[in-house]
Structures are given as structure tokens and as C-alpha cells.
Design a protein around this motif. Structure first.
Motif, mmCIF file in Angstrom:
data_model
loop_
_atom_site.group_PDB
_atom_site.id
_atom_site.type_symbol
_atom_site.label_atom_id
_atom_site.label_comp_id
_atom_site.label_asym_id
_atom_site.label_seq_id
_atom_site.Cartn_x
_atom_site.Cartn_y
_atom_site.Cartn_z
ATOM 1 N N ASN A 76 43.973 10.904 32.582
ATOM 2 C CA ASN A 76 43.197 12.139 32.699
ATOM 3 C C ASN A 76 44.021 13.343 33.126
ATOM 4 O O ASN A 76 43.707 14.476 32.755
ATOM 5 N N ASP A 77 45.080 13.111 33.917
ATOM 6 C CA ASP A 77 45.892 14.233 34.386
ATOM 7 C C ASP A 77 47.215 14.366 33.645
ATOM 8 O O ASP A 77 47.815 15.446 33.635
ATOM 9 N N MET A 80 46.088 13.893 29.108
ATOM 10 C CA MET A 80 45.187 14.980 28.732
ATOM 11 C C MET A 80 45.834 16.349 28.899
ATOM 12 O O MET A 80 45.381 17.333 28.317
ATOM 13 N N ALA A 81 46.906 16.413 29.683
ATOM 14 C CA ALA A 81 47.649 17.672 29.773
ATOM 15 C C ALA A 81 48.281 17.995 28.425
ATOM 16 O O ALA A 81 48.373 19.164 28.031
ATOM 17 N N PHE A 84 45.540 19.439 26.307
ATOM 18 C CA PHE A 84 45.274 20.826 26.675
ATOM 19 C C PHE A 84 46.430 21.746 26.264
ATOM 20 O O PHE A 84 46.218 22.927 26.002
ATOM 21 N N VAL A 179 38.360 25.533 29.901
ATOM 22 C CA VAL A 179 39.609 25.612 30.676
ATOM 23 C C VAL A 179 39.427 26.523 31.890
ATOM 24 O O VAL A 179 39.847 26.193 33.012
ATOM 25 N N TRP A 228 53.980 21.708 35.154
ATOM 26 C CA TRP A 228 52.981 20.634 35.270
ATOM 27 C C TRP A 228 53.069 19.954 36.632
ATOM 28 O O TRP A 228 52.051 19.725 37.288
ATOM 29 N N HIS A 237 43.972 21.919 38.769
ATOM 30 C CA HIS A 237 44.095 20.805 37.841
ATOM 31 C C HIS A 237 45.287 20.995 36.910
ATOM 32 O O HIS A 237 45.504 22.065 36.350
ATOM 33 N N THR A 239 45.971 20.133 33.982
ATOM 34 C CA THR A 239 45.750 20.502 32.580
ATOM 35 C C THR A 239 45.810 22.020 32.384
ATOM 36 O O THR A 239 46.126 22.497 31.294
ATOM 37 N N ALA A 242 49.212 23.098 31.495
ATOM 38 C CA ALA A 242 49.551 22.860 30.095
ATOM 39 C C ALA A 242 49.126 24.036 29.218
ATOM 40 O O ALA A 242 49.864 24.456 28.317
#
Length: 441
Positions: A76-77, A80-81, A84, A179, A228, A237, A239, A242
């Protein structure tokens, strides 16, 4: 030189390549990933499924552990970055030279997207205004561009191109809204020091862009190793880092299309003149050098932003998003009916997507048209606008992502996910049916 016969491996791979190139393929793979996740979570395999997702790993240095997170957290981190990042590339391309670059063309999908975010959030919040439940208002705001466009492209030529462009622009603006919502409302305690470090590295990337640095490795090292990592440690977060990093990628070219065409033609003429006997399978050294020049010219004529987007799009569509779905769509369907309605989370998410998206997209679009702020795109009418609004109610990827940020309670997460599933399936089926009856009228 005659075209060589395909090798056995090329014949094996070509059907896969054709499948990947189809617009609807991403939605198909995503759908299969959801089905597999649901099977894993509702069979005796569920214990192994959850154990794998909760397994923690990280880096060891001098006896200390760093970045030790669960597999689910890394997906998820981390993964998913990358998703994104590609979203950020698409956003920048659309703003620089796409549908969002022309204010007159952009205002209608922007208005539709805003309506499709505000109304669902309001519906959810009216039904869930207390405690942790209230934090889920961002879940029904999102549109899953892969699923929505996948359903739209199943209809083929029956759908006017203007409708596909409108839905794409709407979904991209929707992604930008998601976002911003994540950045502003779904963050933990913020470390100002780490945030300043990340911002400083972003500034270096921006200055590199302005100074003419086009080396992708330069942006990759600073983006991943610097921005990041700093954002991950800052509490904002990761993402978001990114998306911001994507906006620093150069979108200009070194040589214009005209110069490129003339140069390539000149090089091709030289290539042909060197060895008129084209029956040989090997090339002369001079021909190899000319091919290298053609390759360099092609790179110079392509913006780094589009090179990256093109190269990463398939990986995101066919690897990262399916892995995300496998990790997040595994919901136990054995939930008691009373437990499902023990809060209004399910209703808030489902109605927010199904009712809120349709009312918001249709309502704001008609309002802008009525006020003569912007006209209907060619080929669009109220009926197919209604069909598009239903497709925009397919939340899925982004909705599941926001769910993972909004709640810590497993009960709330399950209720939200089932709400996303139910609404997305209904919206996809009815959206397809509505648009299939339109036939481009």
C-alpha cells in the motif's frame, strides 16, 4: 530485406502482447485479481492469505531494524507509490498538452468530477457523522479509471470518441482530487524535518528539470531514495511524494517533430545507400552506428515524461494494481447481515457511489451547460451522460486504498469494502446496459 518469420517464442508471446495493448485488458486482469482475493479470503486458504499479508520484513543494519513493515503495508505504501507516480505523469501530461490544457474543454469534466466528489462525500457524512466512522467520507469520492474505461471500451465503436475523452478527463481530475484528499486529510503526525528534507530534494529535481537534465536515473534516485523515503518518515502519505516527483519529470523535447522527421529520413537514406545487397542478415559497422543515431534521435524527440509513462503503464496495469487488489480485496463474505448494517458505513459508501456519483456528475454537468459555461461535447446527450456517471461510480482501486487509510477497525473496513464491491458491480452493469442502448445517438 524481407520480413523474417516469427520465432517460436515470438509466436507464444504475441497473443499476450496483443492482449496487453487492448484498453479493456486492465479491467479484466483487475477483475480476475478481485475474484482470486475473494476466493482466498473465503476458503480454508484464508489463514495463509492473512499470514502472508501480515508478515513483516525490512532492513537490518548494525543490529537495528529499519523500515520494518508488513507485506500489506509495503504494497500500500511502496507499490502503490509507483501507481501514484504514473497517475502524476498522466496528470502532468493532460495539464501540459492534453484535455486539461484547454480551459474551455477542461471546465466541463472538471465540474463533473467536482460534483462527483462532493455529493458522495456529503451523502456519506450525513449517514456517518460520528467518531471513526466519519473518517470514511473520502471512500466514495473516487473513480477507478481502469475499470470504468474497461467497461466503456467493451462497447467499442458504439461509443463516440468524445465520451471516452470526457470520462478519461473526469477520472484524471478525480484522481487529482483523491490525491489532495489523501494529502490533506489522511495523514498521521507530521515530522517537519523529514518534510523539509523531502521538499528540498523535490526542489533539486525541479531545478534539474529547468537546467535540462533528462536522465531518468537522476530522477529515479532522487525520487525514490530521497523524496519517497523522506515523505514516508514525515507522516504525509508516501504516495503523495510519488505524484509530486512525477510533476518534476521534463515534458519537453530536445528536437522538434519536423527536425526529427528530416533527420530520420536523412539517416535512413544513408543506411540504404551503404549496403544495397539487403539479402544478408548482418549489418555493417556503419549501419550499426546509423541505427544508434536513429535511437538517440528518437529519445531526443520523446519527452522523458511520456517515455516513463509508456514504459511503466503496463507494469502498473498488469502487476501493481492486480497485486494491490489481491492484498486488499480479500473480504470475508460470511459476515452476518446484522453486522453489515451495525453502522451506516456500508450504506454511506454504497449510496455515496451509486447515488452521489450520478447526482454529482449529471447535476454539475447540466448546471454548467445550463449556465452556458461550457457546451455538451459532440455526441453527448443526457442519456449517455447518465451512463458515464454510472461508470464513474465504479470506485474500487482508489476507494479500497482510502478505506485502508480511513479505518483501523476490521469491522468498519469490511463494511466499507463490501459497500465498494456492491456499488461498483451495480454501477458497472447498469452503466454498460445504459450506454449499450445509446448506440452513439
Amino acid at each position: 530485406m524481407q520480413q523474417l518469420e516469427k520465432t517460436p517464442i515470438e509466436r507464444m508471446v504475441s497473443p499476450i502482447q496483443r492482449f496487453i495493448k487492448q484498453e479493456k485488458s486492465g479491467g479484466i486482469v483487475l477483475g480476475l485479481s478481485v475474484i482470486i482475493a475473494l476466493i482466498l479470503a473465503n476458503t480454508p486458504l484464508k489463514e495463509y492469505y492473512h499470514q502472508i499479508l501480515e508478515y513483516k520484513f525490512g532492513f537490518q543494519w548494525a543490529g537495528n531494524s529499519f523500515f520494518e513493515y508488513s507485506v500489506h503495508h509495503w504494497i500500500n505504501d511502496g507499490l502503490m507509490a509507483i501507481f501514484f507516480f504514473v497517475v502524476g505523469l498522466e496528470l502532468k501530461r493532460e495539464i501540459v498538452a492534453g484535455e486539461l490544457s484547454n480551459p474551455k474543454k477542461a471546465i466541463l469534466p472538471i465540474g463533473a468530477a467536482l460534483g462527483g466528489m462532493l455529493i458522495p462525500a456529503i451523502i456519506y457524512f450525513v449517514l456517518n457523522s460520528d467518531g471513526e466512522m466519519s473518517s470514511g467520507w473520502g471512500i466514495p469520492m473516487a473513480t477507478d479509471i481502469a475499470f470504468a474505461l474497461g467497461v466503456l471500451y467493451l462497447l467499442g465503436s458504439r461509443i463516440p470518441l468524445a465520451l471516452k475523452v470526457f470520462l478519461t478527463a473526469l477520472a484524471i481530475v478525480d484522481d487529482l482530487g483523491a490525491v489532495l484528499v489523501i494529502a490533506l486529510f489522511y495523514t498521521s503526525e507530521i515530522s517537519t524535518l523529514h518534510l523539509l528534507v523531502g521538499a528540498s530534494i523535490l526542489l533539486v529535481m525541479y531545478l534539474g528539470n529547468k537546467m535540462g537534465v533528462r536522465n531518468i536515473l537522476f530522477y529515479a534516485i532522487l525520487g525514490i531514495g530521497g523524496v519517497w523515503t523522506a515523505f514516508l518518515l514525515s507522516g504525509v502519505h508516501a504516495t503523495i511524494a510519488a505524484v509530486l516527483a512525477a510533476f518534476t519529470i521534463p515534458a519537453n523535447v530536445r528536437i522538434s517533430e519536423q527536425v526529427f522527421s528530416e533527420k530520420i529520413q536523412e539517416l535512413l537514406n544513408k543506411f540504404k545507400a551503404i549496403d544495397p545487397d539487403n539479402t544478408k542478415s548482418t549489418l555493417t559497422n556503419e549501419q550499426v552506428h546509423i541505427l544508434e543515431e536513429i535511437q538517440k534521435s528518437s529519445v531526443s524527440a520523446t519527452p522523458p515524461l511520456q517515455r516513463l509513462e509508456h514504459k511503466m503503464h503496463s507494469m502498473v496495469t498488469f502487476v501493481i494494481i492486480p497485486i494491490f487488489a489481491l492484498a486488499n480485496a480479500g473480504v470475508s463474505l460470511g459476515i452476518d447481515f446484522n453486522d453489515l448494517f451495525s453502522t451506516n458505513i456500508f450504506l454511506g459508501v454504497a449510496l455515496g457511489l451509486l447515488v452521489g456519483k450520478v447526482v454529482g456528475v449529471v447535476g454539475f454537468t447540466l448546471l454548467l451547460v445550463k449556465l452556458k459555461v461550457a457546451p455538451f461535447p459532440q455526441g453527448m446527450n443526457i442519456r449517455n451522460l447518465f451512463g458515464l456517471s454510472l461508470l464513474s461510480a465504479i470506485g474500487f482501486t482508489m476507494s479500497l486504498f482510502v478505506t485502508s487509510l480511513a479505518f483501523t477497525s476490521e469491522e468498519y473496513i469490511t463494511q466499507a469494502k463490501i459497500g465498494v464491491f456492491v456499488a461498483s458491480i451495480i454501477a458497472g452493469v447498469f452503466g454498460y446496459y445504459t450506454l449499450s442502448r445509446v448506440k452513439g445517438k
